[in-house]
Design a protein around this motif. Structure first.
Motif, PDB file in Angstrom:
ATOM      1  N   TYR A 266     -69.558 -15.435 -91.014  1.00 25.52           N
ATOM      2  CA  TYR A 266     -70.330 -15.442 -92.265  1.00 25.52           C
ATOM      3  C   TYR A 266     -69.426 -15.088 -93.451  1.00 25.52           C
ATOM      4  O   TYR A 266     -69.500 -15.711 -94.521  1.00 25.52           O
ATOM      5  CB  TYR A 266     -71.489 -14.457 -92.169  1.00 25.52           C
ATOM      6  N   PHE A 267     -68.551 -14.119 -93.259  1.00 21.14           N
ATOM      7  CA  PHE A 267     -67.595 -13.760 -94.306  1.00 21.14           C
ATOM      8  C   PHE A 267     -66.721 -14.959 -94.661  1.00 21.14           C
ATOM      9  O   PHE A 267     -66.504 -15.261 -95.844  1.00 21.14           O
ATOM     10  CB  PHE A 267     -66.715 -12.595 -93.835  1.00 21.14           C
ATOM     11  N   ASN A 268     -66.216 -15.645 -93.655  1.00 20.54           N
ATOM     12  CA  ASN A 268     -65.360 -16.806 -93.909  1.00 20.54           C
ATOM     13  C   ASN A 268     -66.101 -17.900 -94.660  1.00 20.54           C
ATOM     14  O   ASN A 268     -65.553 -18.524 -95.580  1.00 20.54           O
ATOM     15  CB  ASN A 268     -64.798 -17.352 -92.594  1.00 20.54           C
ATOM     16  N   ARG A 269     -67.381 -18.136 -94.284  1.00 13.56           N
ATOM     17  CA  ARG A 269     -68.174 -19.160 -94.973  1.00 13.56           C
ATOM     18  C   ARG A 269     -68.404 -18.774 -96.434  1.00 13.56           C
ATOM     19  O   ARG A 269     -68.282 -19.615 -97.337  1.00 13.56           O
ATOM     20  CB  ARG A 269     -69.517 -19.374 -94.254  1.00 13.56           C
ATOM     21  N   CYS A 270     -68.766 -17.520 -96.645  1.00 13.74           N
ATOM     22  CA  CYS A 270     -69.017 -17.046 -98.021  1.00 13.74           C
ATOM     23  C   CYS A 270     -67.746 -17.158 -98.870  1.00 13.74           C
ATOM     24  O   CYS A 270     -67.786 -17.568-100.029  1.00 13.74           O
ATOM     25  CB  CYS A 270     -69.498 -15.601 -98.011  1.00 13.74           C
ATOM     26  N   PHE A 271     -66.621 -16.781 -98.277  1.00 15.69           N
ATOM     27  CA  PHE A 271     -65.356 -16.815 -99.004  1.00 15.69           C
ATOM     28  C   PHE A 271     -64.995 -18.248 -99.395  1.00 15.69           C
ATOM     29  O   PHE A 271     -64.615 -18.517-100.545  1.00 15.69           O
ATOM     30  CB  PHE A 271     -64.244 -16.196 -98.150  1.00 15.69           C
ATOM     31  N   LYS A 272     -65.127 -19.158 -98.450  1.00 12.88           N
ATOM     32  CA  LYS A 272     -64.767 -20.551 -98.743  1.00 12.88           C
ATOM     33  C   LYS A 272     -65.710 -21.157 -99.778  1.00 12.88           C
ATOM     34  O   LYS A 272     -65.286 -21.943-100.639  1.00 12.88           O
ATOM     35  CB  LYS A 272     -64.774 -21.376 -97.459  1.00 12.88           C
ATOM     36  N   LYS A 273     -66.999 -20.784 -99.724  1.00 16.09           N
ATOM     37  CA  LYS A 273     -67.952 -21.287-100.712  1.00 16.09           C
ATOM     38  C   LYS A 273     -67.602 -20.783-102.106  1.00 16.09           C
ATOM     39  O   LYS A 273     -67.714 -21.519-103.093  1.00 16.09           O
ATOM     40  CB  LYS A 273     -69.366 -20.843-100.332  1.00 16.09           C
ATOM     41  N   GLU A 274     -67.148 -19.526-102.208  1.00 16.75           N
ATOM     42  CA  GLU A 274     -66.835 -18.915-103.500  1.00 16.75           C
ATOM     43  C   GLU A 274     -65.502 -19.407-104.060  1.00 16.75           C
ATOM     44  O   GLU A 274     -65.372 -19.668-105.265  1.00 16.75           O
ATOM     45  CB  GLU A 274     -66.798 -17.396-103.346  1.00 16.75           C
ATOM     46  N   TYR A 275     -64.469 -19.541-103.189  1.00 15.90           N
ATOM     47  CA  TYR A 275     -63.115 -19.826-103.673  1.00 15.90           C
ATOM     48  C   TYR A 275     -62.570 -21.194-103.266  1.00 15.90           C
ATOM     49  O   TYR A 275     -61.479 -21.567-103.703  1.00 15.90           O
ATOM     50  CB  TYR A 275     -62.158 -18.730-103.189  1.00 15.90           C
ATOM     51  N   GLY A 276     -63.315 -21.901-102.449  1.00 14.51           N
ATOM     52  CA  GLY A 276     -62.898 -23.257-102.103  1.00 14.51           C
ATOM     53  C   GLY A 276     -61.891 -23.354-100.972  1.00 14.51           C
ATOM     54  O   GLY A 276     -61.549 -24.456-100.523  1.00 14.51           O
ATOM     55  N   ILE A 277     -61.380 -22.225-100.512  1.00 13.64           N
ATOM     56  CA  ILE A 277     -60.435 -22.192 -99.405  1.00 13.64           C
ATOM     57  C   ILE A 277     -60.760 -20.987 -98.519  1.00 13.64           C
ATOM     58  O   ILE A 277     -61.502 -20.096 -98.925  1.00 13.64           O
ATOM     59  CB  ILE A 277     -58.967 -22.097 -99.885  1.00 13.64           C
ATOM     60  N   SER A 278     -60.191 -20.952 -97.319  1.00 15.58           N
ATOM     61  CA  SER A 278     -60.450 -19.849 -96.392  1.00 15.58           C
ATOM     62  C   SER A 278     -59.663 -18.613 -96.836  1.00 15.58           C
ATOM     63  O   SER A 278     -58.708 -18.715 -97.618  1.00 15.58           O
ATOM     64  CB  SER A 278     -60.040 -20.243 -94.981  1.00 15.58           C
ATOM     65  N   PRO A 279     -60.029 -17.429 -96.323  1.00 16.26           N
ATOM     66  CA  PRO A 279     -59.255 -16.221 -96.647  1.00 16.26           C
ATOM     67  C   PRO A 279     -57.776 -16.345 -96.279  1.00 16.26           C
ATOM     68  O   PRO A 279     -56.903 -15.920 -97.036  1.00 16.26           O
ATOM     69  CB  PRO A 279     -59.948 -15.137 -95.822  1.00 16.26           C
ATOM     70  N   ALA A 280     -57.500 -16.933 -95.119  1.00 15.48           N
ATOM     71  CA  ALA A 280     -56.108 -17.087 -94.698  1.00 15.48           C
ATOM     72  C   ALA A 280     -55.348 -18.010 -95.639  1.00 15.48           C
ATOM     73  O   ALA A 280     -54.175 -17.753 -95.996  1.00 15.48           O
ATOM     74  CB  ALA A 280     -56.058 -17.624 -93.266  1.00 15.48           C
ATOM     75  N   GLU A 281     -55.989 -19.097 -96.049  1.00 20.61           N
ATOM     76  CA  GLU A 281     -55.344 -20.024 -96.991  1.00 20.61           C
ATOM     77  C   GLU A 281     -55.125 -19.349 -98.344  1.00 20.61           C
ATOM     78  O   GLU A 281     -54.089 -19.560 -98.989  1.00 20.61           O
ATOM     79  CB  GLU A 281     -56.205 -21.272 -97.152  1.00 20.61           C
ATOM     80  N   TYR A 282     -56.087 -18.536 -98.756  1.00 20.81           N
ATOM     81  CA  TYR A 282     -55.959 -17.825-100.026  1.00 20.81           C
ATOM     82  C   TYR A 282     -54.749 -16.886 -99.985  1.00 20.81           C
ATOM     83  O   TYR A 282     -53.943 -16.856-100.919  1.00 20.81           O
ATOM     84  CB  TYR A 282     -57.222 -17.018-100.316  1.00 20.81           C
ATOM     85  N   ARG A 283     -54.632 -16.130 -98.905  1.00 21.68           N
ATOM     86  CA  ARG A 283     -53.497 -15.197 -98.785  1.00 21.68           C
ATOM     87  C   ARG A 283     -52.179 -15.951 -98.797  1.00 21.68           C
ATOM     88  O   ARG A 283     -51.222 -15.540 -99.469  1.00 21.68           O
ATOM     89  CB  ARG A 283     -53.644 -14.374 -97.516  1.00 21.68           C
ATOM     90  N   SER A 284     -52.103 -17.041 -98.054  1.00 23.52           N
ATOM     91  CA  SER A 284     -50.883 -17.821 -97.987  1.00 23.52           C
ATOM     92  C   SER A 284     -50.502 -18.379 -99.361  1.00 23.52           C
ATOM     93  O   SER A 284     -49.316 -18.440 -99.715  1.00 23.52           O
ATOM     94  CB  SER A 284     -51.051 -18.956 -96.992  1.00 23.52           C
ATOM     95  N   LYS A 285     -51.500 -18.724-100.150  1.00 21.54           N
ATOM     96  CA  LYS A 285     -51.250 -19.379-101.442  1.00 21.54           C
ATOM     97  C   LYS A 285     -50.974 -18.391-102.569  1.00 21.54           C
ATOM     98  O   LYS A 285     -50.146 -18.653-103.443  1.00 21.54           O
ATOM     99  CB  LYS A 285     -52.464 -20.252-101.806  1.00 21.54           C
ATOM    100  N   TYR A 286     -51.694 -17.245-102.561  1.00 23.44           N
ATOM    101  CA  TYR A 286     -51.681 -16.382-103.734  1.00 23.44           C
ATOM    102  C   TYR A 286     -51.057 -15.013-103.546  1.00 23.44           C
ATOM    103  O   TYR A 286     -50.788 -14.331-104.543  1.00 23.44           O
ATOM    104  CB  TYR A 286     -53.108 -16.180-104.247  1.00 23.44           C
TER     105      TYR A 286
END
Length: 288
Positions: A266-286
């Protein structure tokens, strides 16, 4: 519900302003308060969320904030954004409008600077090179004598007022109107979220906290914030997750639990809905 505190700033007839640097436990910071003096605040250690009038945002180590007279405010430190020993450190200068008036009469060269602060109706976050110079001055204040502190204080006033060195905080200027009961309730809700977001929070307990029934609270919060409480709470938790993704090496599951999500998918779904990418992808990118 906690009402706004009217702080009595220490008065010293021998000095033009009040300066203090202190270290304390992260939960011991003063609550939502206001005072007639202007204030310059410097966060040396720790981080969390600040409320200024009706605006809430994250803060972190190194932040320099200018607070005009009578604007309600508070700094709520978050354990996850503080040192491991849970100790915070901050420094601040408080000074009355009378100081600015005397400054204007004494030196024409300072009239423009004094006028800037006299007419200031929003909090300011000092940025860039100006903030770096102010940090250096404040960190040296302990080693200054009284004359050096006065000179340093005047330098800070000029640096913070320079165009390009600051940004306004909040949506609008403070109008000076006494704090309405509904605004106090909203600030109490914000503070409750900041202090408890890491665990399960029910509508009933938040409603009880501000002495409202659950249905009335839901209507009040949606009208005040333009979204339901649960939506706001989830978005706040996701913002805190972003902070942890950027600043720590905790794995995704640990971060999800730390910000109040018990269900990892559920956390992963909420995160992707809010930021357009998964938490892991966000960390890798930013992650910096």
């Amino acid at each position: 519900m906690n009402n706004v505190i009217y702080e009595q700033v220490a008065q010293n007839t021998e000095n033009s302003f009040f300066y203090r640097r202190c270290t304390s436990w992260y939960k011991s910071a003063i609550g939502y308060h206001q005072h007639p003096e202007l204030e310059i605040g410097f966060v040396i250690k720790g981080g969390g969320q600040r409320i200024t009038d009706d605006f809430i945002e994250n803060f972190r180590e190194g932040d320099i904030i200018i607070i005009p007279a009578n604007i309600p405010h508070c700094w709520i430190y978050d354990k996850l954004a503080c040192p491991a020993d849970e100790r915070i450190e901050e420094a601040f200068i408080q000074f009355p409008q009378a100081f600015l008036d005397r400054l204007s009469r004494f030196a024409k060269e300072f009239q423009e600077t004094a006028s800037f602060y006299t007419n200031l109706k929003q909090c300011l976050s000092v940025q860039g090179e100006g903030a770096e110079e102010i940090r250096h001055i404040l960190l040296e204040f302990e080693n200054y004598n009284e004359q050096q502190r006065l000179i340093g204080f005047l330098q800070i006033l000029m640096l913070a007022s320079c165009s390009g060195n600051s940004r306004y905080i909040g949506h609008h200027a403070f109008n000076g109107i006494p704090i309405h009961k509904n605004k106090q309730r909203l600030q109490a809700v914000y503070k409750y979220i900041i202090e408890n977001y890491h665990r399960k929070i029910t509508l009933g307990e938040v409603a009880d906290h501000i002495a409202m029934n659950k249905n009335a609270f839901c209507l009040f919060f949606k009208k005040s914030v333009n979204e339901p409480f649960t939506v706001y709470l989830n978005r706040f938790r996701l913002q805190m997750a972003v902070t942890l993704l950027n600043r720590t090496d905790q794995n995704i599951s640990e971060i999800a639990y730390a910000v109040g999500f018990a269900d990892i998918p559920y956390f992963n779904r909420c995160f992707k809905k809010e930021y357009g990418i998964s938490p892991a992808e966000y960390r890798s990118k930013y992650k910096r």
